[in-house]
Design an enzyme around this catalytic site. Sequence first.
Site, PDB file in Angstrom:
ATOM      1  N   HIS A  75       2.804   3.732  -8.975  1.00 41.28           N
ATOM      2  CA  HIS A  75       2.535   2.337  -9.347  1.00 41.28           C
ATOM      3  C   HIS A  75       3.720   1.726 -10.112  1.00 41.28           C
ATOM      4  O   HIS A  75       4.064   0.564  -9.916  1.00 41.28           O
ATOM      5  CB  HIS A  75       1.260   2.237 -10.185  1.00 41.28           C
ATOM      6  CG  HIS A  75       0.018   2.558  -9.400  1.00 41.28           C
ATOM      7  ND1 HIS A  75      -0.194   2.074  -8.133  1.00 41.28           N
ATOM      8  CD2 HIS A  75      -1.071   3.317  -9.702  1.00 41.28           C
ATOM      9  CE1 HIS A  75      -1.372   2.525  -7.684  1.00 41.28           C
ATOM     10  NE2 HIS A  75      -1.913   3.294  -8.609  1.00 41.28           N
ATOM     11  N   ASP A 133       0.822  -1.212   0.000  1.00 41.12           N
ATOM     12  CA  ASP A 133       0.000   0.000   0.000  1.00 41.12           C
ATOM     13  C   ASP A 133       0.857   1.263   0.000  1.00 41.12           C
ATOM     14  O   ASP A 133       1.976   1.268   0.490  1.00 41.12           O
ATOM     15  CB  ASP A 133      -0.922  -0.022   1.233  1.00 41.12           C
ATOM     16  CG  ASP A 133      -2.105   0.932   1.082  1.00 41.12           C
ATOM     17  OD1 ASP A 133      -2.389   1.366  -0.058  1.00 41.12           O
ATOM     18  OD2 ASP A 133      -2.735   1.243   2.105  1.00 41.12           O
ATOM     19  N   LEU A 184      11.136 -20.815  -3.798  1.00 37.87           N
ATOM     20  CA  LEU A 184      10.285 -19.762  -3.236  1.00 37.87           C
ATOM     21  C   LEU A 184       8.914 -19.908  -3.885  1.00 37.87           C
ATOM     22  O   LEU A 184       8.830 -20.134  -5.101  1.00 37.87           O
ATOM     23  CB  LEU A 184      10.903 -18.383  -3.549  1.00 37.87           C
ATOM     24  CG  LEU A 184      10.110 -17.126  -3.180  1.00 37.87           C
ATOM     25  CD1 LEU A 184       9.867 -17.028  -1.680  1.00 37.87           C
ATOM     26  CD2 LEU A 184      10.856 -15.852  -3.642  1.00 37.87           C
TER      27      LEU A 184
HETATM   28  C1  IPE Z   1      -5.453  -2.693  -0.376  1.00 42.00           C
HETATM   29  O1  IPE Z   1      -5.081  -1.374  -0.585  1.00 42.00           O
HETATM   30  C2  IPE Z   1      -5.399  -3.448  -1.645  1.00 42.00           C
HETATM   31  C3  IPE Z   1      -4.078  -3.576  -2.253  1.00 42.00           C
HETATM   32  C4  IPE Z   1      -2.955  -3.185  -1.726  1.00 42.00           C
HETATM   33  C5  IPE Z   1      -4.077  -4.215  -3.516  1.00 42.00           C
HETATM   34  P1  IPE Z   1      -6.160  -0.238  -0.837  1.00 42.00           P
HETATM   35  O2  IPE Z   1      -5.404   1.042  -0.883  1.00 42.00           O
HETATM   36  O3  IPE Z   1      -7.007  -0.570  -1.984  1.00 42.00           O
HETATM   37  O4  IPE Z   1      -7.040  -0.351   0.487  1.00 42.00           O
HETATM   38  P2  IPE Z   1      -7.967   0.697   1.222  1.00 42.00           P
HETATM   39  O5  IPE Z   1      -8.934   1.223   0.220  1.00 42.00           O
HETATM   40  O6  IPE Z   1      -7.053   1.768   1.745  1.00 42.00           O
HETATM   41  O7  IPE Z   1      -8.598  -0.081   2.325  1.00 42.00           O
HETATM   42  C1  IPE Z   2      -1.280   0.308  -3.547  1.00 45.95           C
HETATM   43  O1  IPE Z   2      -1.114   1.679  -3.519  1.00 45.95           O
HETATM   44  C2  IPE Z   2      -1.489  -0.250  -4.939  1.00 45.95           C
HETATM   45  C3  IPE Z   2      -2.859  -0.701  -5.232  1.00 45.95           C
HETATM   46  C4  IPE Z   2      -3.836  -0.774  -4.364  1.00 45.95           C
HETATM   47  C5  IPE Z   2      -3.130  -1.096  -6.589  1.00 45.95           C
HETATM   48  P1  IPE Z   2      -2.344   2.674  -3.540  1.00 45.95           P
HETATM   49  O2  IPE Z   2      -2.721   2.941  -4.951  1.00 45.95           O
HETATM   50  O3  IPE Z   2      -3.451   2.148  -2.693  1.00 45.95           O
HETATM   51  O4  IPE Z   2      -1.729   3.979  -2.916  1.00 45.95           O
HETATM   52  P2  IPE Z   2      -2.391   4.921  -1.842  1.00 45.95           P
HETATM   53  O5  IPE Z   2      -2.840   4.052  -0.718  1.00 45.95           O
HETATM   54  O6  IPE Z   2      -3.546   5.616  -2.520  1.00 45.95           O
HETATM   55  O7  IPE Z   2      -1.299   5.854  -1.452  1.00 45.95           O
HETATM   56 MG    MG Z   3      -4.018   2.390  -0.759  1.00 43.98          MG
END
Ligand code: IPE
Ligand code: IPE
Ligand code: MG
Length: 236
Positions: A29, A12, A123
């Site tokens: 990303h 995240d 792994l």
């Molecule tokens: C959780 O992250 C899902 C992934 C890392 C793929 P999100 O950023 O989507 O989760 P929320 O919305 O903060 O709960």
């Molecule tokens: C995690 O990073 C990647 C995915 C959920 C695809 P985020 O896109 O959720 O990044 P934040 O949480 O908005 O910073």
């Molecule tokens: Mg996120």
Amino acid sequence: MNVPNHIAIILDGNGRWAKAQGKPRSYGHVKGCQNLEVICDDMKELGVKYLTVYAFSTENWKRSQDEIKVLMNLFRGYLKKCIKISERNKMRVKIIGDISAFDPDIQKKIRELEEFSKDYTELHFQIALNYGSRDEILRGIRKLVQDAADGKVLPEKIDEQIFENYLDTAGIPDPDLLIRTSGEQRLSNYLLWQLAYTEFYFTDVPWPAFHKPELIEAIETYNARDRRYGGVKEES
Ligand code: IPE
Ligand code: IPE
Ligand code: MG
């Protein structure tokens, strides 16, 4: 250092990491995706046997069309590159989640990668794509109910082991350590069944900045924990 057998990570913070640098979310990303390549090498070096990462949730379809497009294209590139990563690390790759929602070319790349890596055992790398734990459990239950109706399973015989065979993670041991990067302290529909006795580690470091030293810190914290499973540990 004593390493956990299975580490699960909620990747995240890509968007916030990019924003903090005045860059678009898509840049986060790209960097997050690159970091995923490196972390597999680190896990292999440290001797971790199972790694399961959350890369796209069933809820992530709520994001803008533009962001989803960026993510899909990144998956395309990554799935191709992952063949090399799997080869150098002798790493078996499995996708967990409902891949039927992805474009056919992505599904094909997933099948190719799984097929290519199926005999590696150094792994075990699981990538959760269009994964949601509630969805996984419901898909499993639908299949189980059908098998029961067909007389293949006796309802009174259904126990935890039998049920686990209906999950996407069938055959994979439960995670010992869950890491969530970037400050949020929730599961966001990740591995609800499998994390029943896992140790949780939350860090403010966003995913693109989470490297080997941060991983080692997480493992050291895990090692200092007193794991219990409902019983009483003998005093040492
Ligand atoms: C959780 O992250 C899902 C992934 C890392 C793929 P999100 O950023 O989507 O989760 P929320 O919305 O903060 O709960
Ligand atoms: C995690 O990073 C990647 C995915 C959920 C695809 P985020 O896109 O959720 O990044 P934040 O949480 O908005 O910073
Ligand atoms: Mg996120």
